[in-house]
Design an enzyme around this catalytic site. Structure first.
Site, PDB file in Angstrom:
ATOM      1  N   ALA A 113     -13.736  35.338 -52.446  1.00 17.46           N
ATOM      2  CA  ALA A 113     -12.591  34.562 -52.920  1.00 17.46           C
ATOM      3  C   ALA A 113     -11.611  35.543 -53.543  1.00 17.46           C
ATOM      4  O   ALA A 113     -11.997  36.624 -54.001  1.00 17.46           O
ATOM      5  CB  ALA A 113     -13.064  33.538 -53.939  1.00 17.46           C
TER       6      ALA A 113
ATOM      7  N   GLY B  48     -17.525  34.977 -51.503  1.00 17.11           N
ATOM      8  CA  GLY B  48     -17.141  33.915 -50.572  1.00 17.11           C
ATOM      9  C   GLY B  48     -17.261  34.323 -49.116  1.00 17.11           C
ATOM     10  O   GLY B  48     -17.407  33.458 -48.243  1.00 17.11           O
TER      11      GLY B  48
ATOM     12  N   GLU C 296     -20.819  33.832 -48.301  1.00 15.14           N
ATOM     13  CA  GLU C 296     -21.014  32.371 -48.268  1.00 15.14           C
ATOM     14  C   GLU C 296     -20.459  31.756 -46.978  1.00 15.14           C
ATOM     15  O   GLU C 296     -21.050  30.830 -46.420  1.00 15.14           O
ATOM     16  CB  GLU C 296     -20.353  31.742 -49.507  1.00 15.14           C
ATOM     17  CG  GLU C 296     -21.090  32.133 -50.788  1.00 15.14           C
ATOM     18  CD  GLU C 296     -20.330  31.785 -52.054  1.00 15.14           C
ATOM     19  OE1 GLU C 296     -19.156  32.204 -52.196  1.00 15.14           O
ATOM     20  OE2 GLU C 296     -20.892  31.093 -52.909  1.00 15.14           O
TER      21      GLU C 296
ATOM     22  N   GLU D 245     -20.635  37.986 -57.746  1.00 15.95           N
ATOM     23  CA  GLU D 245     -19.909  37.150 -58.705  1.00 15.95           C
ATOM     24  C   GLU D 245     -20.314  37.378 -60.165  1.00 15.95           C
ATOM     25  O   GLU D 245     -19.459  37.357 -61.052  1.00 15.95           O
ATOM     26  CB  GLU D 245     -20.091  35.662 -58.358  1.00 15.95           C
ATOM     27  CG  GLU D 245     -19.292  35.201 -57.161  1.00 15.95           C
ATOM     28  CD  GLU D 245     -20.030  35.354 -55.843  1.00 15.95           C
ATOM     29  OE1 GLU D 245     -21.033  36.087 -55.785  1.00 15.95           O
ATOM     30  OE2 GLU D 245     -19.610  34.718 -54.860  1.00 15.95           O
TER      31      GLU D 245
HETATM   32  N1  CAA Z   1      -9.820  39.350 -54.032  1.00 18.06           N
HETATM   33  C1  CAA Z   1      -8.566  39.827 -54.071  1.00 18.06           C
HETATM   34  N2  CAA Z   1      -8.205  41.022 -53.579  1.00 18.06           N
HETATM   35  C2  CAA Z   1      -9.174  41.754 -52.999  1.00 18.06           C
HETATM   36  C3  CAA Z   1     -10.501  41.312 -52.909  1.00 18.06           C
HETATM   37  C4  CAA Z   1     -10.810  40.044 -53.454  1.00 18.06           C
HETATM   38  N3  CAA Z   1     -12.044  39.495 -53.373  1.00 18.06           N
HETATM   39  N4  CAA Z   1     -11.233  42.277 -52.310  1.00 18.06           N
HETATM   40  C5  CAA Z   1     -10.379  43.266 -52.031  1.00 18.06           C
HETATM   41  N5  CAA Z   1      -9.139  42.970 -52.445  1.00 18.06           N
HETATM   42  C6  CAA Z   1      -7.918  43.786 -52.339  1.00 18.06           C
HETATM   43  C7  CAA Z   1      -7.914  44.896 -53.364  1.00 18.06           C
HETATM   44  O1  CAA Z   1      -7.448  44.411 -54.612  1.00 18.06           O
HETATM   45  C8  CAA Z   1      -6.972  45.888 -52.726  1.00 18.06           C
HETATM   46  O2  CAA Z   1      -5.664  45.448 -52.930  1.00 18.06           O
HETATM   47  P1  CAA Z   1      -4.473  46.545 -53.306  1.00 18.06           P
HETATM   48  O3  CAA Z   1      -4.430  47.430 -52.101  1.00 18.06           O
HETATM   49  O4  CAA Z   1      -3.281  45.683 -53.465  1.00 18.06           O
HETATM   50  O5  CAA Z   1      -4.944  47.236 -54.512  1.00 18.06           O
HETATM   51  C9  CAA Z   1      -7.268  45.734 -51.239  1.00 18.06           C
HETATM   52  O6  CAA Z   1      -7.913  44.471 -51.101  1.00 18.06           O
HETATM   53  C10 CAA Z   1      -8.192  46.802 -50.729  1.00 18.06           C
HETATM   54  O7  CAA Z   1      -9.354  46.796 -51.545  1.00 18.06           O
HETATM   55  P2  CAA Z   1      -9.955  48.108 -52.224  1.00 18.06           P
HETATM   56  O8  CAA Z   1      -8.865  49.115 -52.480  1.00 18.06           O
HETATM   57  O9  CAA Z   1     -10.765  47.702 -53.402  1.00 18.06           O
HETATM   58  O10 CAA Z   1     -10.875  48.646 -51.037  1.00 18.06           O
HETATM   59  P3  CAA Z   1     -12.215  49.502 -51.161  1.00 18.06           P
HETATM   60  O11 CAA Z   1     -12.567  49.899 -49.799  1.00 18.06           O
HETATM   61  O12 CAA Z   1     -12.083  50.562 -52.200  1.00 18.06           O
HETATM   62  O13 CAA Z   1     -13.310  48.463 -51.728  1.00 18.06           O
HETATM   63  C11 CAA Z   1     -14.505  46.383 -51.781  1.00 18.06           C
HETATM   64  C12 CAA Z   1     -13.679  47.398 -50.939  1.00 18.06           C
HETATM   65  C13 CAA Z   1     -15.838  47.023 -52.196  1.00 18.06           C
HETATM   66  C14 CAA Z   1     -14.749  45.169 -50.933  1.00 18.06           C
HETATM   67  C15 CAA Z   1     -13.699  46.010 -53.052  1.00 18.06           C
HETATM   68  O14 CAA Z   1     -12.375  45.653 -52.665  1.00 18.06           O
HETATM   69  C16 CAA Z   1     -14.284  44.879 -53.801  1.00 18.06           C
HETATM   70  O15 CAA Z   1     -15.234  45.072 -54.559  1.00 18.06           O
HETATM   71  N6  CAA Z   1     -13.708  43.665 -53.663  1.00 18.06           N
HETATM   72  C17 CAA Z   1     -14.128  42.490 -54.391  1.00 18.06           C
HETATM   73  C18 CAA Z   1     -15.417  41.918 -53.813  1.00 18.06           C
HETATM   74  C19 CAA Z   1     -15.882  40.756 -54.655  1.00 18.06           C
HETATM   75  O16 CAA Z   1     -16.187  40.876 -55.823  1.00 18.06           O
HETATM   76  N7  CAA Z   1     -15.949  39.565 -54.036  1.00 18.06           N
HETATM   77  C20 CAA Z   1     -16.373  38.350 -54.687  1.00 18.06           C
HETATM   78  C21 CAA Z   1     -15.168  37.594 -55.191  1.00 18.06           C
HETATM   79  S1  CAA Z   1     -15.597  36.233 -56.235  1.00 18.06           S
HETATM   80  C22 CAA Z   1     -16.066  34.994 -55.169  1.00 18.06           C
HETATM   81  O17 CAA Z   1     -16.106  35.159 -53.959  1.00 18.06           O
HETATM   82  C23 CAA Z   1     -16.428  33.701 -55.845  1.00 18.06           C
HETATM   83  C24 CAA Z   1     -16.941  32.660 -54.960  1.00 18.06           C
HETATM   84  O18 CAA Z   1     -18.100  32.618 -54.577  1.00 18.06           O
HETATM   85  C25 CAA Z   1     -16.091  31.530 -54.599  1.00 18.06           C
END
Ligand code: CAA
Length: 258
Positions: A66, A111, A114, A134
């Site tokens: 998400a 997500g 999921e 999460e």
């Molecule tokens: N939400 C919003 N933006 C996201 C995102 C997310 N889940 N995942 C990645 N992005 C964005 C980053 O902010 C970044 O944006 P900018 O270029 O504007 O800074 C872009 O995508 C590229 O990401 P990274 O620079 O971080 O890329 P990376 O290769 O270094 O890392 C990654 C990749 C490990 C996937 C890292 O982006 C990450 O940890 N993302 C979050 C993953 C996460 O925690 N997901 C769970 C979300 S909560 C959820 O899903 C709740 C639910 O069950 C409903």
């Protein structure tokens, strides 16, 4: 219908739904979820389509979860409504008659994991990464992860992955039964299409009824599940596919399902 955050491609009896927000690694905000839902409804209503594949745009991410930036200032009510909407969209995948294959081409986190778990079959590229991170963000999984993951890989493994927020690679996801197959990234879509074609050659009604029987049966006791199965088995005999399938066998020819 054109969508802003997904691409829907139709190739004969196959639909390919691509989550398309590459700048955020295909993270899900409300608009993207709404587009996924609309595209799924289109697929379900299109009589020409037999099987769908869901994948992510680009070669790095299936869905990275998400959208964290979108969620960060939510009130309790907004958070609950967002989770309920994501759950509704993913539940639609289970409730629709047509089978849906997840072609997981990179990050499937939160997500994204999921979404993959709501699909019928999961195929992963070697570079795929799975996890429910999460709790590291101060929240629980919200799009069905606490419910589907223990059913899929068992309670102990689901709790470990969820409580530790650990990410696992495709080979480990395969080992614990989170994905059905792992392929080199360049071969993933071809393998997904191959599987879709194989499913598409079977009797569409029987595939749909099998999906219903399995999905409903997973939520009830065995006796109720058996009763669902015998009802669906009986229903098959009201459909031309059964006559064609059995007649073809008896007459030693290949079936020609409509
Ligand atoms: N939400 C919003 N933006 C996201 C995102 C997310 N889940 N995942 C990645 N992005 C964005 C980053 O902010 C970044 O944006 P900018 O270029 O504007 O800074 C872009 O995508 C590229 O990401 P990274 O620079 O971080 O890329 P990376 O290769 O270094 O890392 C990654 C990749 C490990 C996937 C890292 O982006 C990450 O940890 N993302 C979050 C993953 C996460 O925690 N997901 C769970 C979300 S909560 C959820 O899903 C709740 C639910 O069950 C409903």
């Amino acid at each position: 219908m054109p969508y802003e955050n997904v691409i829907l491609e139709k190739e004969g009896s196959l639909a390919v739904l691509i989550v398309n927000r590459p700048k955020a690694l295909n993270a899900l905000n409300k608009e993207t979820l709404a587009d996924i839902k609309a595209a799924l409804e289109d697929i379900e209503q299109d009589a020409a389509i037999k099987v769908a594949i869901i994948t992510g745009a680009g070669d790095k991410s299936f869905v990275a979860g998400a959208d964290i930036a979108y969620m960060q200032n939510f009130s309790v009510q907004e958070a609950r409504a967002f989770a309920a909407f994501g759950q509704e969209v993913f539940r639609f995948i289970e409730l629709m008659e047509k089978p849906v294959i997840a072609a997981i081409n990179g990050f499937a986190l939160g997500g994204g994991c999921e979404l993959a778990m709501a699909c019928d079959i999961r195929l992963a590229a070697e570079n795929a990464v799975f996890g429910q991170p999460e709790v590291g963000l101060g929240v629980t999984p919200g799009f069905g992860g606490t419910q589907r993951m223990p059913r899929l890989i068992g309670e102990g493994r689901a709790k470990e992955l969820t409580y530790t927020a650990a990410s696992i690679k495709a080979d480990e996801a395969f080992r614990i039964g989170l994905v059905n197959h792992v392929y080199p990234a360049a071969e993933l879509m071809a393998e997904a299409r191959k599987m879709a074609q194989k499913i598409g050659r079977q009797a569409t009604t029987a595939v749909g009824y099998s999906k219903y029987s399995i999905n409903k049966g997973m939520q009830v006791d065995t006796d109720t599940g058996m009763s669902i199965e015998s009802s669906m088995f009986g229903m098959c005999f009201s459909v031309e596919d059964q006559k064609e399938g059995m007649n073809a066998f008896v007459n030693k020819r290949k079936p020609n399902f409509k």
